[in-house]
Design a protein around this motif. Structure first.
Motif, PDB file in Angstrom:
ATOM      1  N   GLY A  32      22.328 -18.987  34.683  1.00 59.45           N
ATOM      2  CA  GLY A  32      21.478 -20.112  34.317  1.00 59.45           C
ATOM      3  C   GLY A  32      20.042 -19.905  34.753  1.00 59.45           C
ATOM      4  N   LEU A  33      19.844 -19.441  35.983  1.00 58.43           N
ATOM      5  CA  LEU A  33      18.488 -19.206  36.479  1.00 58.43           C
ATOM      6  C   LEU A  33      17.808 -18.090  35.693  1.00 58.43           C
ATOM      7  CD1 LEU A  33      16.363 -19.993  38.582  1.00 58.43           C
ATOM      8  CD2 LEU A  33      17.374 -18.291  40.122  1.00 58.43           C
ATOM      9  N   SER A  34      18.570 -17.073  35.311  1.00 62.69           N
ATOM     10  CA  SER A  34      17.978 -15.975  34.536  1.00 62.69           C
ATOM     11  C   SER A  34      17.522 -16.454  33.165  1.00 62.69           C
ATOM     12  CB  SER A  34      18.974 -14.819  34.396  1.00 62.69           C
ATOM     13  OG  SER A  34      20.028 -15.144  33.491  1.00 62.69           O
ATOM     14  N   LEU A  35      18.263 -17.378  32.553  1.00 62.75           N
ATOM     15  CA  LEU A  35      17.844 -17.929  31.264  1.00 62.75           C
ATOM     16  C   LEU A  35      16.598 -18.802  31.425  1.00 62.75           C
ATOM     17  CD1 LEU A  35      21.283 -18.969  29.696  1.00 62.75           C
ATOM     18  CD2 LEU A  35      19.862 -17.017  29.037  1.00 62.75           C
ATOM     19  N   LEU A  36      16.574 -19.616  32.471  1.00 61.82           N
ATOM     20  CA  LEU A  36      15.430 -20.500  32.693  1.00 61.82           C
ATOM     21  C   LEU A  36      14.138 -19.713  32.902  1.00 61.82           C
ATOM     22  CD1 LEU A  36      16.878 -23.261  35.059  1.00 61.82           C
ATOM     23  CD2 LEU A  36      15.904 -23.635  32.792  1.00 61.82           C
ATOM     24  N   THR A  37      14.218 -18.614  33.605  1.00 59.90           N
ATOM     25  CA  THR A  37      13.009 -17.877  33.991  1.00 59.90           C
ATOM     26  C   THR A  37      12.778 -16.626  33.157  1.00 59.90           C
ATOM     27  OG1 THR A  37      14.268 -16.698  35.696  1.00 59.90           O
ATOM     28  CG2 THR A  37      13.133 -18.715  36.362  1.00 59.90           C
ATOM     29  N   SER A  38      13.565 -16.438  32.112  1.00 65.98           N
ATOM     30  CA  SER A  38      13.434 -15.244  31.280  1.00 65.98           C
ATOM     31  C   SER A  38      12.014 -15.106  30.729  1.00 65.98           C
ATOM     32  CB  SER A  38      14.425 -15.314  30.113  1.00 65.98           C
ATOM     33  OG  SER A  38      14.156 -14.293  29.169  1.00 65.98           O
ATOM     34  N   THR A  55      11.470 -12.904  28.212  1.00 68.15           N
ATOM     35  CA  THR A  55      11.606 -12.367  26.863  1.00 68.15           C
ATOM     36  C   THR A  55      10.981 -13.346  25.875  1.00 68.15           C
ATOM     37  OG1 THR A  55      13.715 -13.450  26.359  1.00 68.15           O
ATOM     38  CG2 THR A  55      13.812 -11.365  27.587  1.00 68.15           C
ATOM     39  N   ASP A  56      10.981 -12.987  24.593  1.00 74.99           N
ATOM     40  CA  ASP A  56      10.384 -13.897  23.611  1.00 74.99           C
ATOM     41  C   ASP A  56      11.308 -15.057  23.265  1.00 74.99           C
ATOM     42  OD1 ASP A  56      12.267 -12.723  21.964  1.00 74.99           O
ATOM     43  OD2 ASP A  56      10.830 -11.868  20.549  1.00 74.99           O
ATOM     44  N   GLY A  89      12.181 -17.451  25.680  1.00 75.20           N
ATOM     45  CA  GLY A  89      12.107 -18.128  26.963  1.00 75.20           C
ATOM     46  C   GLY A  89      10.833 -18.940  27.066  1.00 75.20           C
ATOM     47  N   TRP A  90      10.823 -19.847  28.034  1.00 74.06           N
ATOM     48  CA  TRP A  90       9.674 -20.743  28.201  1.00 74.06           C
ATOM     49  C   TRP A  90       8.474 -20.013  28.781  1.00 74.06           C
ATOM     50  CZ3 TRP A  90      14.763 -22.054  28.814  1.00 74.06           C
ATOM     51  CH2 TRP A  90      15.235 -23.060  27.970  1.00 74.06           C
ATOM     52  N   ALA A  91       8.708 -18.987  29.584  1.00 72.28           N
ATOM     53  CA  ALA A  91       7.582 -18.215  30.114  1.00 72.28           C
ATOM     54  C   ALA A  91       6.794 -17.570  28.979  1.00 72.28           C
ATOM     55  CB  ALA A  91       8.090 -17.154  31.095  1.00 72.28           C
ATOM     56  N   HIS A  92       7.486 -17.107  27.958  1.00 72.93           N
ATOM     57  CA  HIS A  92       6.818 -16.513  26.799  1.00 72.93           C
ATOM     58  C   HIS A  92       5.917 -17.542  26.115  1.00 72.93           C
ATOM     59  CE1 HIS A  92       6.245 -14.185  23.115  1.00 72.93           C
ATOM     60  NE2 HIS A  92       6.676 -15.228  22.418  1.00 72.93           N
ATOM     61  N   ALA A  93       6.416 -18.766  25.966  1.00 73.55           N
ATOM     62  CA  ALA A  93       5.609 -19.810  25.332  1.00 73.55           C
ATOM     63  C   ALA A  93       4.341 -20.082  26.135  1.00 73.55           C
ATOM     64  CB  ALA A  93       6.432 -21.090  25.191  1.00 73.55           C
ATOM     65  N   ILE A  94       4.462 -20.080  27.466  1.00 70.29           N
ATOM     66  CA  ILE A  94       3.322 -20.393  28.326  1.00 70.29           C
ATOM     67  C   ILE A  94       2.328 -19.241  28.382  1.00 70.29           C
ATOM     68  CG2 ILE A  94       2.628 -20.930  30.694  1.00 70.29           C
ATOM     69  CD1 ILE A  94       5.413 -22.245  31.046  1.00 70.29           C
ATOM     70  N   TYR A  95       2.824 -18.052  28.715  1.00 70.75           N
ATOM     71  CA  TYR A  95       1.927 -16.944  29.035  1.00 70.75           C
ATOM     72  C   TYR A  95       1.536 -16.097  27.826  1.00 70.75           C
ATOM     73  CZ  TYR A  95       3.856 -18.046  33.663  1.00 70.75           C
ATOM     74  OH  TYR A  95       4.265 -18.689  34.799  1.00 70.75           O
ATOM     75  N   GLU A  96       2.405 -16.009  26.833  1.00 75.25           N
ATOM     76  CA  GLU A  96       2.127 -15.142  25.685  1.00 75.25           C
ATOM     77  C   GLU A  96       1.655 -15.930  24.469  1.00 75.25           C
ATOM     78  OE1 GLU A  96       2.095 -11.907  25.958  1.00 75.25           O
ATOM     79  OE2 GLU A  96       2.780 -12.019  28.034  1.00 75.25           O
ATOM     80  N   VAL A  97       2.413 -16.953  24.083  1.00 75.14           N
ATOM     81  CA  VAL A  97       1.992 -17.765  22.938  1.00 75.14           C
ATOM     82  C   VAL A  97       0.754 -18.575  23.310  1.00 75.14           C
ATOM     83  CG1 VAL A  97       2.674 -19.599  21.341  1.00 75.14           C
ATOM     84  CG2 VAL A  97       4.340 -17.862  22.035  1.00 75.14           C
ATOM     85  N   TRP A 120      11.220 -20.664  19.469  1.00 73.93           N
ATOM     86  CA  TRP A 120      10.823 -19.782  20.568  1.00 73.93           C
ATOM     87  C   TRP A 120       9.490 -19.096  20.299  1.00 73.93           C
ATOM     88  CZ3 TRP A 120      13.084 -20.883  24.773  1.00 73.93           C
ATOM     89  CH2 TRP A 120      14.443 -21.188  24.845  1.00 73.93           C
ATOM     90  N   ASP A 121       9.231 -18.793  19.056  1.00 73.47           N
ATOM     91  CA  ASP A 121       8.017 -18.073  18.686  1.00 73.47           C
ATOM     92  C   ASP A 121       7.768 -18.344  17.211  1.00 73.47           C
ATOM     93  OD1 ASP A 121       6.662 -15.316  17.656  1.00 73.47           O
ATOM     94  OD2 ASP A 121       6.172 -15.631  19.767  1.00 73.47           O
ATOM     95  N   ASN A 122       6.535 -18.145  16.771  1.00 74.17           N
ATOM     96  CA  ASN A 122       6.223 -18.383  15.361  1.00 74.17           C
ATOM     97  C   ASN A 122       7.107 -17.550  14.434  1.00 74.17           C
ATOM     98  OD1 ASN A 122       4.191 -20.047  16.290  1.00 74.17           O
ATOM     99  ND2 ASN A 122       2.575 -18.525  16.035  1.00 74.17           N
TER     100      ASN A 122
END
Length: 764
Positions: free
Chosen positions: A606-612, A614-615, A617-625, A634-636
């Protein structure tokens, strides 16, 4: 691509102050014994005494409303018998309410005056009561107050009176809601692109209008104003952001001299068509944007955004942990719930502005995770009850929403008033001879559709969204269903149906409908057996998508696990299959995947999914998108027409407090609750969690396998069951520095009957 989102976290001084307050709550005695009740609410509205002018919060009192010429907005109570509730202000250990007395009047309780209604002293621990006096009048201001007695035989002073105002029309069960709030937000960063062209960044996207003050000596000067959500890699607004991402350019004629202008928002045919939620006249239409560019020779003296939200308390909840990425994800998702409340209902984002049941269910859980505000969810449920949407699973979600409403508020008005509608929404009328339901075997008649208030078209199974080959996806794109094979008998639809039966049994029991409760419980058991006969492959040890296919998707298995359908002897194989598929679902599906993972006590996964990162995951939305509000996908590339303001993508706002930190009510209105943290290897975390009974505080620190320490604050008149994660042998548990007994349940030490006050659990 937008620049990374760096959330503005509370200053360290304020966080230190909050921690000191939390520590004070752990003291053995309250500094203010016999404190009066606090947190008074009428029909779940806490700030019933606030007055708004054109959506802006004013300093007026409700008693002044009738003397004001300018139109005002207030939280209108429209129920003929509103329900009053409160929190105990006495935080001494072990304090419980034993009785209350509540009064309602048309004035602020002058000495010697007989109130309009007096409940009298009532011997009960319940923290709510329905009005029982003479009929209330429309458009009238009233006041109410309450005092309590506790288990030490003490009485409290009267609470401070709180005012509320009735609406223009009162009906049985009428809803109380806030007006929308409008507030000015200012630019976080600005820079010159070139002479005559300036770029502005508000730091986060929001729904609102641009307001600027400009000065010019010319009689025919013009500014070109651009608004948008996306910037190019060169730091300019992207005029072609694609999909439903927003960009708008407006020519603004100026008047000679210094003047302030508010940009009008042009009507969008897509989100103002029939079925869309329109903005009220006192607000006007709004537009989602983070950035602005202003081009022209005139001098721009000030620029701000008139941001619109449903009233939101930013300070009511807080989460922080050792993982900086997870901290950013929490802030991102919490803000998403605030920003997407702009329409006064849970809507599906800017493109359509339409409420959908599955979106609303996730939005509801997330809202409960970050704020003790329940009226927006109830208003949305009421709307969707009579304006259902087309997916089969979405209809079933209505029942789930109704139960969560009651579980979190303890207020049974909604489930009692709409019990028959909820029965129809369980779709048991679609049950076939094999015990399963189907929308494709002839049972979905016009009378069934009429019973669920569905008009136009037919129900269709959805599983997840989008499907392959639509909304900009090619036929080669897989979509978000993990290759799910649709057949007449659908495993996901039937998993939802079983959960609806389980919930209807609980709703019937809560309403003292004992025969119905027994019938629904029996139906849930029988359907569970039929479900496992039909979909559980005995050789694989996990589920297929439907009768007539041997394909197994993530969805068929994660919903079965999340909704408690998996036999105990098959949990391991189903869980292993779920983990083998990764995040092979949409942002909507992630809610149920994480529910399934934590229900299976797979904390590390569960923690690995939350903090993933990859494209998917929420980190991707914050830092990459670079979005600052949760996405529709998840992505356009996974949904080319997506918008950047979808609350159904904010699942961590409820998963973090309710699953990772493990705080969930076990009896309605948090009369009892569970604290079951599943931290995996997270070194420490702390949570302030608001409830209708008061704030719950949870904090832990650990050295995995060696020591686990948990601090807990239980609010007055409540009780907790604490599950302490510990996989080691022969643990020694200390509670408030004293040896304590516990029972062992799998990888947890369970302590029941934890009473109000501050507690510290240490296991080594």
């Amino acid at each position: 691509m937008n620049p990374p989102f760096f959330p503005i976290r509370l200053p360290n001084v304020l966080r230190t102050f909050q921690m000191l307050v939390a520590l004070l709550l752990l003291l053995p005695f309250s500094l203010f014994p016999q404190s009066p009740p606090t947190g008074l609410r009428v029909d779940l509205i806490e700030h019933s005494d606030r007055v708004f002018i054109h959506g802006e919060l004013s300093q007026l009192s409700l008693w002044e409303v009738e003397s004001i010429i300018e139109p005002v907005q207030t939280a209108a109570v429209t129920n003929t018998r509103p329900v009053f509730s409160w929190e105990m202000g006495d935080t001494r250990p072990g304090i419980r309410q034993t009785a209350f007395q509540l009064q309602v009047d048309t004035a602020a309780f002058a000495d010697g005056r007989t109130p309009l209604w007096d409940s009298g002293k009532r011997l009960t621990s319940r923290q709510q009561v329905a009005y029982g006096g003479s009929p209330l009048s429309p458009q009238t201001t009233y006041a109410y107050r309450v005092r309590l007695w506790n288990n030490r035989g003490e009485s409290t002073p009267w609470s401070q009176p709180k005012a509320f105002r009735t609406g223009a029309e009162l009906t049985p069960g009428g809803l109380a809601t806030y007006p929308l709030q409008q507030m000015d937000e200012f630019v976080l960063l600005e820079k010159d692109i070139r002479p005559g062209l300036r770029f502005y960044d508000f730091g986060k996207a929001a729904f609102g209008r641009l307001k600027l003050t400009a000065a010019t000596r010319s009689e025919d000067d013009t500014l070109i104003v651009r608004l948008g959500e996306v910037v190019t890699r060169h730091g300019r607004l992207d005029p072609e952001p694609g999909g439903s991402r927003r960009f708008r350019e407006v020519k603004l004629p100026l008047r000679q001299g210094r003047h302030t202008y508010t940009l009008a928002i042009q009507k969008d045919a897509r989100n103002t068509r029939p079925g869309a939620i329109l903005m009220p006249d006192y607000i006007g239409d709004v537009y989602p944007f983070r950035y602005a560019e202003v081009e022209g020779e005139a001098t721009v003296l000030q620029l701000s955004r008139e941001t619109v939200i449903y009233p939101f308390d930013d300070l009511s909840s807080d989460f922080e942990c050792a993982d900086l990425v997870l901290n950013d994800i929490w802030d991102f998702c919490k803000y998403s719930i605030k920003a997407t409340s702009f329409a006064g209902l849970y809507v599906d984002g800017d493109r359509e502005r339409i409420p959908y049941e599955a979106d609303a269910y996730i939005n509801q859980l997330c809202h409960y995770g970050v704020e003790a505000e329940y009226t927006l969810a109830r208003k949305t449920q009421s709307y969707l009850l009579f304006h259902p949407t087309w997916p089969t699973e979405w209809i079933l979600s209505t029942v789930l929403m109704a139960w969560e409403d009651y579980l979190y508020t303890g207020n049974a008005d909604f489930i009692a008033r709409h019990y028959d509608d909820l029965q129809a929404k369980s779709l048991r009328s679609l049950t076939e001879t094999n015990g399963l339901i189907s929308t494709r075997t002839g049972k979905l008649t016009d009378s069934v559709l009429q019973s669920i208030h569905f008009e136009g078209g037919r129900l269709r199974d959805i599983v997840d969204w989008p499907h392959k080959g639509i909304l900009g996806l090619s036929g080669d794109d897989s979509g978000e269903t993990d290759g799910f094979v649709f057949t007449d008998y659908n495993a996901v639809v039937n998993a939802y149906h079983n959960r609806a039966l389980q919930v209807m049994a609980k709703i019937a029991a809560a309403l003292d409908k004992e025969a119905d409760a027994a019938a629904y419980a029996a139906q849930a058991v029988a359907h569970r057996e039929a479900f496992n006969r039909a979909f559980l492959d005995p050789e694989k040890g996990y589920y297929t998508d439907g009768i007539g296919t041997d394909h197994s998707s993530l969805h068929a298995n994660m919903f079965a696990l999340a909704f408690g359908l998996v036999p105990a002897e098959r949990v391991a194989t189903v869980t292993a299959f779920v983990q083998s598929r990764g995040m092979a679902c949409s942002v909507y599906g992630s809610q149920h995947l994480l529910d399934a993972v934590y229900a299976g006590e797979e904390a590390a996964y569960g923690l690995s999914l939350l903090t993933s990162e990859t494209d998917r995951g929420w980190a991707h939305a914050i830092y990459e998108v670079g979005t600052t509000i949760s996405l529709e996908a998840w992505d356009n590339k996974y949904k080319p027409n997506q918008d950047w303001n979808h609350a159904w993508g904010a699942a961590p706002a409820n998963i973090i407090p309710m699953r990772l930190m493990g705080v969930k009510p076990t009896r309605p209105g948090f009369a009892t609750f569970q604290v079951k943290p599943q931290p995996a290897d997270l070194a420490w975390a702390r949570l302030r969690y608001p409830t209708i009974r008061g704030e719950i505080g949870v904090a832990f620190e650990q050295t995995p396998g060696e020591r686990f320490a948990l601090a807990l604050t239980v609010p007055p008149n409540s009780e907790a069951e604490v599950w302490i994660p510990w996989a080691g042998a022969s643990p020694r548990l200390m509670v408030n520095e004293q040896p304590a007994e516990y029972r062992r349940v799998r990888g947890f030490l369970v302590v029941a009957g934890v009473t109000p006050g501050g507690w510290r659990f240490v296991v080594e």
